[in-house]
Design an enzyme around this catalytic site. Structure first.
Site, PDB file in Angstrom:
ATOM      1  N   HIS A 136       0.853  -1.197   0.000  1.00  0.00           N
ATOM      2  CA  HIS A 136       0.000   0.000   0.000  1.00  0.00           C
ATOM      3  C   HIS A 136       0.882   1.239   0.000  1.00  0.00           C
ATOM      4  CE1 HIS A 136      -3.214   2.789   1.094  1.00  0.00           C
ATOM      5  NE2 HIS A 136      -4.035   1.838   0.713  1.00  0.00           N
TER       6      HIS A 136
ATOM      7  N   ASP B 231      -7.920  -5.134  -0.396  1.00  0.00           N
ATOM      8  CA  ASP B 231      -8.367  -5.977  -1.523  1.00  0.00           C
ATOM      9  C   ASP B 231      -8.008  -7.441  -1.366  1.00  0.00           C
ATOM     10  OD1 ASP B 231      -7.645  -3.142  -3.444  1.00  0.00           O
ATOM     11  OD2 ASP B 231      -9.629  -4.020  -3.189  1.00  0.00           O
TER      12      ASP B 231
HETATM   13  C1  SDX Z   1      -6.134   0.185  -3.047  1.00  0.00           C
HETATM   14  O1  SDX Z   1      -4.239   4.635  -2.068  1.00  0.00           O
HETATM   15  C2  SDX Z   1      -5.243   4.043  -1.458  1.00  0.00           C
HETATM   16  O2  SDX Z   1      -5.675   4.430  -0.403  1.00  0.00           O
HETATM   17  C3  SDX Z   1      -5.830   2.861  -2.214  1.00  0.00           C
HETATM   18  C4  SDX Z   1      -6.866   2.030  -1.492  1.00  0.00           C
HETATM   19  C5  SDX Z   1      -8.144   2.821  -1.254  1.00  0.00           C
HETATM   20  O3  SDX Z   1      -8.854   2.497  -0.293  1.00  0.00           O
HETATM   21  O4  SDX Z   1      -8.472   3.694  -2.113  1.00  0.00           O
HETATM   22  O5  SDX Z   1      -6.355   1.585  -0.262  1.00  0.00           O
HETATM   23  C6  SDX Z   1      -7.288   0.818  -2.329  1.00  0.00           C
HETATM   24  O6  SDX Z   1      -5.877   0.516  -4.177  1.00  0.00           O
HETATM   25  C7  SDX Z   1      -5.277  -0.809  -2.303  1.00  0.00           C
HETATM   26  C8  SDX Z   1      -4.070  -1.322  -3.155  1.00  0.00           C
HETATM   27  C9  SDX Z   1      -4.576  -2.405  -4.113  1.00  0.00           C
HETATM   28  N1  SDX Z   1      -3.504  -2.771  -5.055  1.00  0.00           N
HETATM   29  C10 SDX Z   1      -2.859  -3.944  -4.969  1.00  0.00           C
HETATM   30  O7  SDX Z   1      -3.047  -4.780  -4.090  1.00  0.00           O
HETATM   31  C11 SDX Z   1      -1.878  -4.189  -6.106  1.00  0.00           C
HETATM   32  C12 SDX Z   1      -0.566  -4.770  -5.547  1.00  0.00           C
HETATM   33  N2  SDX Z   1       0.105  -3.739  -4.762  1.00  0.00           N
HETATM   34  C13 SDX Z   1       1.175  -2.996  -5.423  1.00  0.00           C
HETATM   35  O8  SDX Z   1       1.021  -2.811  -6.786  1.00  0.00           O
HETATM   36  C14 SDX Z   1       1.601  -1.760  -4.635  1.00  0.00           C
HETATM   37  O9  SDX Z   1       1.812  -2.153  -3.344  1.00  0.00           O
HETATM   38  C15 SDX Z   1       0.706  -0.525  -4.635  1.00  0.00           C
HETATM   39  C16 SDX Z   1       0.328  -0.107  -6.005  1.00  0.00           C
HETATM   40  C17 SDX Z   1      -0.523  -0.763  -3.830  1.00  0.00           C
HETATM   41  C18 SDX Z   1       1.513   0.609  -3.976  1.00  0.00           C
HETATM   42  O10 SDX Z   1       2.595   0.841  -4.796  1.00  0.00           O
HETATM   43  P1  SDX Z   1       3.701   1.945  -4.426  1.00  0.00           P
HETATM   44  O11 SDX Z   1       3.327   2.703  -3.213  1.00  0.00           O
HETATM   45  O12 SDX Z   1       3.986   2.691  -5.676  1.00  0.00           O
HETATM   46  O13 SDX Z   1       4.908   1.065  -3.985  1.00  0.00           O
HETATM   47  P2  SDX Z   1       6.169   0.772  -4.884  1.00  0.00           P
HETATM   48  O14 SDX Z   1       5.724   0.259  -6.207  1.00  0.00           O
HETATM   49  O15 SDX Z   1       7.069   1.956  -4.822  1.00  0.00           O
HETATM   50  O16 SDX Z   1       6.809  -0.461  -4.074  1.00  0.00           O
HETATM   51  C19 SDX Z   1       7.840  -0.256  -3.128  1.00  0.00           C
HETATM   52  C20 SDX Z   1       8.618  -1.565  -3.152  1.00  0.00           C
HETATM   53  C21 SDX Z   1       9.101  -1.945  -4.569  1.00  0.00           C
HETATM   54  O17 SDX Z   1      10.242  -2.760  -4.397  1.00  0.00           O
HETATM   55  P3  SDX Z   1      11.721  -2.005  -4.562  1.00  0.00           P
HETATM   56  O18 SDX Z   1      11.715  -1.324  -5.905  1.00  0.00           O
HETATM   57  O19 SDX Z   1      11.808  -1.051  -3.380  1.00  0.00           O
HETATM   58  O20 SDX Z   1      12.714  -3.158  -4.478  1.00  0.00           O
HETATM   59  O21 SDX Z   1       7.754  -2.645  -2.737  1.00  0.00           O
HETATM   60  C22 SDX Z   1       7.592  -3.556  -3.825  1.00  0.00           C
HETATM   61  C23 SDX Z   1       7.993  -2.837  -5.081  1.00  0.00           C
HETATM   62  O22 SDX Z   1       8.469  -3.751  -6.061  1.00  0.00           O
HETATM   63  N3  SDX Z   1       6.167  -3.938  -3.843  1.00  0.00           N
HETATM   64  C24 SDX Z   1       5.722  -5.164  -4.080  1.00  0.00           C
HETATM   65  C25 SDX Z   1       4.325  -5.100  -3.939  1.00  0.00           C
HETATM   66  N4  SDX Z   1       3.975  -3.845  -3.630  1.00  0.00           N
HETATM   67  C26 SDX Z   1       5.120  -3.122  -3.570  1.00  0.00           C
HETATM   68  N5  SDX Z   1       6.380  -6.319  -4.417  1.00  0.00           N
HETATM   69  C27 SDX Z   1       5.582  -7.410  -4.596  1.00  0.00           C
HETATM   70  N6  SDX Z   1       4.229  -7.420  -4.477  1.00  0.00           N
HETATM   71  C28 SDX Z   1       3.573  -6.280  -4.140  1.00  0.00           C
HETATM   72  N7  SDX Z   1       2.256  -6.292  -4.017  1.00  0.00           N
END
Ligand code: SDX
Length: 431
Positions: free
Chosen positions: A306, A363
């Site tokens: 998140h 989710d």
């Molecule tokens: C919602 O914003 C809100 O409030 C949203 C929400 C709402 O109520 O409106 O809460 C609803 O959208 C919840 C999120 C649902 N999405 C998912 O579950 C999709 C999977 N999650 C990821 O795509 C991700 O965690 C996000 C999109 C939710 C957040 O992405 P960020 O904040 O841009 O984080 P990032 O991509 O910068 O990740 C930081 C690190 C990275 O690794 P490094 O580059 O530091 O090595 O964490 C890793 C990412 O690769 N990472 C994950 C991951 N989420 C982040 N690695 C594997 N699986 C994941 N799910």
């Protein structure tokens, strides 16, 4: 004395005002930065950038806190219901008995779609994604309520909110019925909000249908948990579209489109598809975790991580318990729940997820509950949209509720070609 920070640039010092929020969050007001220093800031994804000051919802990602108008989500989940929460978000206070009855009556009296709108469903392919239909139908709603598209006073906003909150259910149910070739079922005034949604979806003309009391309570609770979440992608979209002076229905329609993405509200559908894939045996849990950690693989563990929560999403905590309760009362078994619990257990003990503070989000468990009550996967994001609608309306109202609407227009840093002349086609090299 107003707090300021000083930045040094161009061999000069610039003092910038600091804004301090209710919970002592601090923001540097850079609204005059470019005019004074020539600099802009750059923050792709707005990870560090606040777009507004808002009084609606407070989250603290480090502590896993979520409050609507100051009331903790855990208390609202135990004591409130979705329509009361909608009132709280849109009007800022918990409704008294009179306000509650008034809004409930308005929802009942505005539950029917205009008959002209019904014909739009005939134009959609039977397997159209319901989020595409929902976004289109909400925009089409404004054709039937032009005066309410741009509400300017509280009464008009109340009426527009009642139409949208009531009819999003009817649109959802009708799109579900259309996909199954079943007749549309009309709402019953005596039913509660969630009960009518499920009744319009699942009942059939030739048989008696009653919504299980625990199921209607579970859906009402799920809608509460989704009702708002400050400046998430879809809510920021609603505020961005509102800032151009676009009407309420168009802004909500844009919010629905933004919510659909698999990184946002579409993650509840993607999370179940991931669990189904594991259950099908194509890959096991450990292989999925390995893939999620692989920097060269764009795969993400759906329902995990998140932007704000660097702790367990308080909503996921409630949904995890709720999934077990619903399974219990329905005597429902689902191997995907066991896979989800195994996935969570492995991830929460894996250094990759621990270091990045990746926890299950809203989710991860919601789809399991929708599955148990018979909602098809492609409607999971639609249920998210139904829940989020009061939050979107509250933010549209807050964003437009000032006499000088300021259009949102971010800047950029240009990194394209430097100035060059036009080359006639005869002189262009063939690639
Ligand atoms: C919602 O914003 C809100 O409030 C949203 C929400 C709402 O109520 O409106 O809460 C609803 O959208 C919840 C999120 C649902 N999405 C998912 O579950 C999709 C999977 N999650 C990821 O795509 C991700 O965690 C996000 C999109 C939710 C957040 O992405 P960020 O904040 O841009 O984080 P990032 O991509 O910068 O990740 C930081 C690190 C990275 O690794 P490094 O580059 O530091 O090595 O964490 C890793 C990412 O690769 N990472 C994950 C991951 N989420 C982040 N690695 C594997 N699986 C994941 N799910």
């Amino acid at each position: 004395m107003k707090k300021t920070v000083t930045i040094k640039a161009n061999n000069k010092e610039y003092k910038l005002p600091v804004v301090i929020g209710t919970e002592k969050e601090k923001g540097i007001d850079i609204s005059k930065l470019r005019a004074e220093s020539g600099y802009i800031t750059l923050d792709p994804g707005y990870t560090n950038t606040g777009s507004c000051e808002s009084s609606i919802t407070y989250t603290n990602g480090e502590k896993g806190i979520l409050r609507y108008r100051g009331i903790p989500i855990e208390e609202l989940a135990r004591k409130s219901d979705f329509i009361e929460v909608a009132d709280l978000l849109i009007w800022g206070t918990l409704p008294d008995k009179g306000m509650r009855k008034r809004f409930t009556d308005m929802l009942t009296n505005n539950a029917l779609l205009h008959e002209g709108l019904k014909h739009h469903f005939e134009g959609f392919p039977f397997d159209a994604h319901p989020m595409a239909m929902l976004s289109a139908m909400v925009n089409a709603l404004s054709c039937y309520h032009p005066v309410l598209a741009q509400p300017h006073n509280p009464r008009e906003i109340e009426k527009a909110a009642a139409i949208l909150i009531s009819q999003i259910r009817t649109i959802t149910a009708f799109s579900y019925k259309m996909s199954r070739g079943e007749p549309f079922i009309y709402p019953k005034p005596k039913y509660s909000y969630a009960e009518n949604l499920l009744y319009m979806m699942f009942s059939l003309p030739h048989e008696h249908y009653e919504v299980h009391p625990e199921v209607k309570r579970a859906v009402d609770l799920i809608l509460i948990l989704h009702a708002d979440h400050e400046q998430n992608c879809s809510t920021s979209t609603v505020r961005m579209v509102a800032s151009s002076g676009a009407n309420l229905f168009a802004s909500i329609s844009a919010g629905i489109a933004a919510l659909w993405g698999h990184l946002h509200g579409g993650a509840n559908q993607a999370a179940i598809e991931m669990l189904e894939e594991i259950h099908s045996g194509n890959m096991n849990v450990k292989q999925y975790i390995k893939m999620a950690k692989d920097k060269n693989n764009s795969f993400r563990l759906m329902g995990f991580g998140h932007r704000v929560y660097k702790n367990y999403d308080p909503r996921a905590m409630i949904l995890k318990k709720l999934s077990k309760k619903v399974f219990n009362v329905l005597k429902h078994k689902d191997p995907l729940l066991d896979i989800a619990l195994e996935l969570e257990d492995i991830a929460l003990n894996d250094p990759y997820f621990i270091e990045r503070k990746l926890y299950p989000n809203v989710d991860f468990y919601s789809g399991l509950i929708y599955r148990a009550i018979g909602v098809p996967k492609n409607m999971f994001p639609v249920f998210f949209a139904i829940g989020r609608l009061p939050g979107w309306i509250a933010h549209w109202k807050e964003a437009t509720n000032n006499n000088r609407l300021q259009i949102a227009r971010p800047r950029q840093i240009y990194v394209g070609p430097a100035k060059q002349g036009y080359v006639p086609i005869s002189k262009r090299s063939t690639k």
